[in-house]
Design a protein around this motif. Structure first.
Motif, PDB file in Angstrom:
ATOM      1  N   PRO A   1       0.790  -1.192   0.110  1.00  0.00           N
ATOM      2  CA  PRO A   1       0.059  -0.233  -0.133  1.00  0.00           C
ATOM      3  C   PRO A   1       0.965   1.143   0.124  1.00  0.00           C
ATOM      4  N   LEU A   2       0.562   2.107  -0.998  1.00  0.00           N
ATOM      5  CA  LEU A   2       1.390   3.322  -1.122  1.00  0.00           C
ATOM      6  C   LEU A   2       0.371   4.456  -1.136  1.00  0.00           C
TER       7      LEU A   2
ATOM      8  N   GLY B   1       2.283   7.719 -14.384  1.00  0.00           N
ATOM      9  CA  GLY B   1       2.830   7.532 -13.489  1.00  0.00           C
ATOM     10  C   GLY B   1       2.300   6.556 -12.186  1.00  0.00           C
ATOM     11  N   ARG B   2       1.103   6.537 -12.158  1.00  0.00           N
ATOM     12  CA  ARG B   2       0.314   5.518 -11.196  1.00  0.00           C
ATOM     13  C   ARG B   2       0.443   4.080 -11.850  1.00  0.00           C
TER      14      ARG B   2
ATOM     15  N   VAL C   1      -1.688   1.642  -5.333  1.00  0.00           N
ATOM     16  CA  VAL C   1      -1.459   3.272  -5.094  1.00  0.00           C
ATOM     17  C   VAL C   1      -3.064   3.609  -4.703  1.00  0.00           C
ATOM     18  N   ASP C   2      -2.876   4.859  -3.833  1.00  0.00           N
ATOM     19  CA  ASP C   2      -4.164   5.424  -3.369  1.00  0.00           C
ATOM     20  C   ASP C   2      -3.630   6.910  -3.525  1.00  0.00           C
TER      21      ASP C   2
ATOM     22  N   ALA D   1      -1.290   2.053   4.805  1.00  0.00           N
ATOM     23  CA  ALA D   1      -0.195   2.488   4.215  1.00  0.00           C
ATOM     24  C   ALA D   1       1.002   2.218   4.984  1.00  0.00           C
ATOM     25  N   ARG D   2       1.897   1.740   4.094  1.00  0.00           N
ATOM     26  CA  ARG D   2       3.439   1.433   4.185  1.00  0.00           C
ATOM     27  C   ARG D   2       4.328   2.134   3.827  1.00  0.00           C
ATOM     28  N   ALA D   3       3.973   2.961   2.826  1.00  0.00           N
ATOM     29  CA  ALA D   3       4.787   4.085   2.071  1.00  0.00           C
ATOM     30  C   ALA D   3       3.847   5.466   1.786  1.00  0.00           C
ATOM     31  N   VAL D   4       4.750   6.622   1.505  1.00  0.00           N
ATOM     32  CA  VAL D   4       4.153   7.590   1.151  1.00  0.00           C
ATOM     33  C   VAL D   4       4.762   8.406  -0.088  1.00  0.00           C
TER      34      VAL D   4
END
Length: 313
Positions: free
Chosen positions: A4-5, A15-16, A26-27, A46-49
Motif C-alpha cells: 500500500p502506497l 506515473g500511477r 496506489v491510493d 499505508a506502508r509508504a507515502v
C-alpha cells in the motif's frame, strides 16, 4: 501482494501505472482539505507515502500512519517533511537530487533571457498592434555577471550554461565554499547580489533559507539587476520584491515559484517588469520519467531489504 502506497501529490495516470506495475497498491489524494480524512482511512494500511518538498508530510500525518516505513519525496526538495518525526519512528526518507536538474537549469536560463530581453512584454505589445512601441533597447546577456545563490547540482548546471553559452563570469554563495569549484565564492548573499547583473536563486527551501533574498539583497542587486527564482518561493521576501520592482530599485524579475503559490499577490501580477511561470521548471517528460524512476528504485530497495539509493540524512 501489492504494498500500500499513499500518494499525497498530483500524479499522472502514466506515473500511477508505473507504480502499480512496480508492485504497489496506489491510493492518490492530492487535495489538502481531504487529506486528513483520507489518511485516517488509509491508516491501517499505508506502508509508504509519496509526496514532494512543497507538500511535505507533517508530524500529525506521520503519527496517523502506524505502519508507515518510508516517505519518498518526488524531486530534490523535502523541506516540508517533518524529518524529526520520521527519525523518531525510524521511518526512512528519500528524495530525488539531480533527476530534473537539467530541465530546471534550462528553465532558469529561459527566464533570465526572457526577463533581460523583455520578450513577454514585447510579444504582448506586438499582438496589440504596438510594433513600433515594442522596439525598446534591452540589456544584452553575453558577458554579464551571473550570480548563483546555492551551488548544488542545479546551480552548477546553470553556472555552466551561463559561462560556456554566454561567456558570463560566474560567482556563487552557499553555506560553505565548494572545494575545486570553477567559480568565484562570495561570503554573503549581499556581496553576491552587489557583484551580480543576474542573481539566480537555486538554494533549497525551508526555515533556514526563508527570506534570504530580502530588501537589503535587492538593494544590493540594484536598478540594473535582475532576479530569477527557480528554487522555492519562500527564499524571496515577496513584499520586498514587489516594492523594489514597483520603485525601480531592481530592473526586473522572473519567478517560477512564489510564496503561497498557487495564490499570487495581485500586486505582483500587476507589475510589468516581472515574468511568472507556474512552478514548471522541473516539468518535462524526461525529468518526470527519471524522477519517478528513482522513487520506484528507492521503494523497491527498501521493501527488498536493501539500502535506499538517495536517503535524506
Amino acid at each position: 501482494m501489492p504494498i500500500p502506497l499513499l500518494v499525497v501529490i498530483e500524479i499522472a495516470e502514466e506515473g500511477r501505472s508505473r507504480l502499480e506495475a512496480a508492485g504497489f497498491e496506489v491510493d492518490v489524494e492530492p487535495d489538502l482539505r481531504a487529506r486528513a480524512r483520507h489518511i485516517r482511512e488509509m491508516a491501517p494500511h499505508a506502508r509508504a507515502v509519496l509526496t514532494n518538498g512543497s507538500t511535505g508530510l507533517s508530524a500529525g500525518d506521520i503519527a496517523a500512519l502506524p505502519n508507515l516505513e518510508i516517505i519518498c519525496a518526488l524531486g530534490a526538495g523535502y523541506e516540508r517533511i517533518d524529518l524529526a518525526a520520521a527519525r523518531e519512528r525510524g521511518i526512512v526518507v528519500t528524495h530525488g537530487p539531480g533527476t530534473n536538474a537539467a530541465c530546471v537549469a534550462d528553465h532558469a536560463m529561459a527566464l533570465l533571457m526572457a526577463a533581460a530581453r523583455g520578450l513577454v512584454s514585447a510579444d504582448a505589445a506586438v499582438r496589440r498592434g504596438g510594433w513600433t512601441g515594442a522596439r525598446q533597447l534591452r540589456p544584452t546577456i553575453s558577458g554579464k555577471k551571473l550570480g548563483i545563490l546555492g551551488l548544488g547540482t542545479i546551480g552548477e548546471q546553470i553556472a555552466r550554461r551561463g559561462s560556456a553559452g554566454f561567456g558570463m563570469p560566474v560567482a556563487y554563495h552557499s553555506r560553505t565554499a565548494r572545494e575545486g569549484s570553477d567559480w568565484l565564492y562570495l561570503p554573503s548573499v549581499r556581496e553576491l547580489a552587489a557583484w551580480s547583473d543576474f542573481l539566480v536563486v537555486a538554494t533549497p527551501g525551508g526555515a533556514t533559507t526563508r527570506h534570504l533574498v530580502d530588501e537589503g539583497v535587492l538593494d544590493a542587486l540594484g536598478p540594473d539587476g535582475f532576479l530569477i527564482n527557480i528554487a522555492r518561493g519562500s527564499v524571496v521576501d515577496t513584499e520586498a520584491l514587489i516594492a523594489a520592482l514597483r520603485q525601480g530599485r531592481v530592473a526586473g524579475a522572473a519567478l517560477d515559484v512564489v510564496e503561497g503559490e498557487p495564490d499570487i499577490p495581485p500586486e505582483l501580477i500587476g507589475l510589468d517588469n516581472i515574468i511568472l511561470t507556474p512552478h514548471i521548471a522541473g516539468r518535462a517528460p524526461e525529468a518526470a520519467k527519471a524522477t519517478l524512476g528513482l522513487v520506484i528504485d528507492n521503494l523497491q530497495a527498501h521493501f527488498g531489504g536493501r539500502a535506499v539509493l538517495t536517503p535524506v540524512a
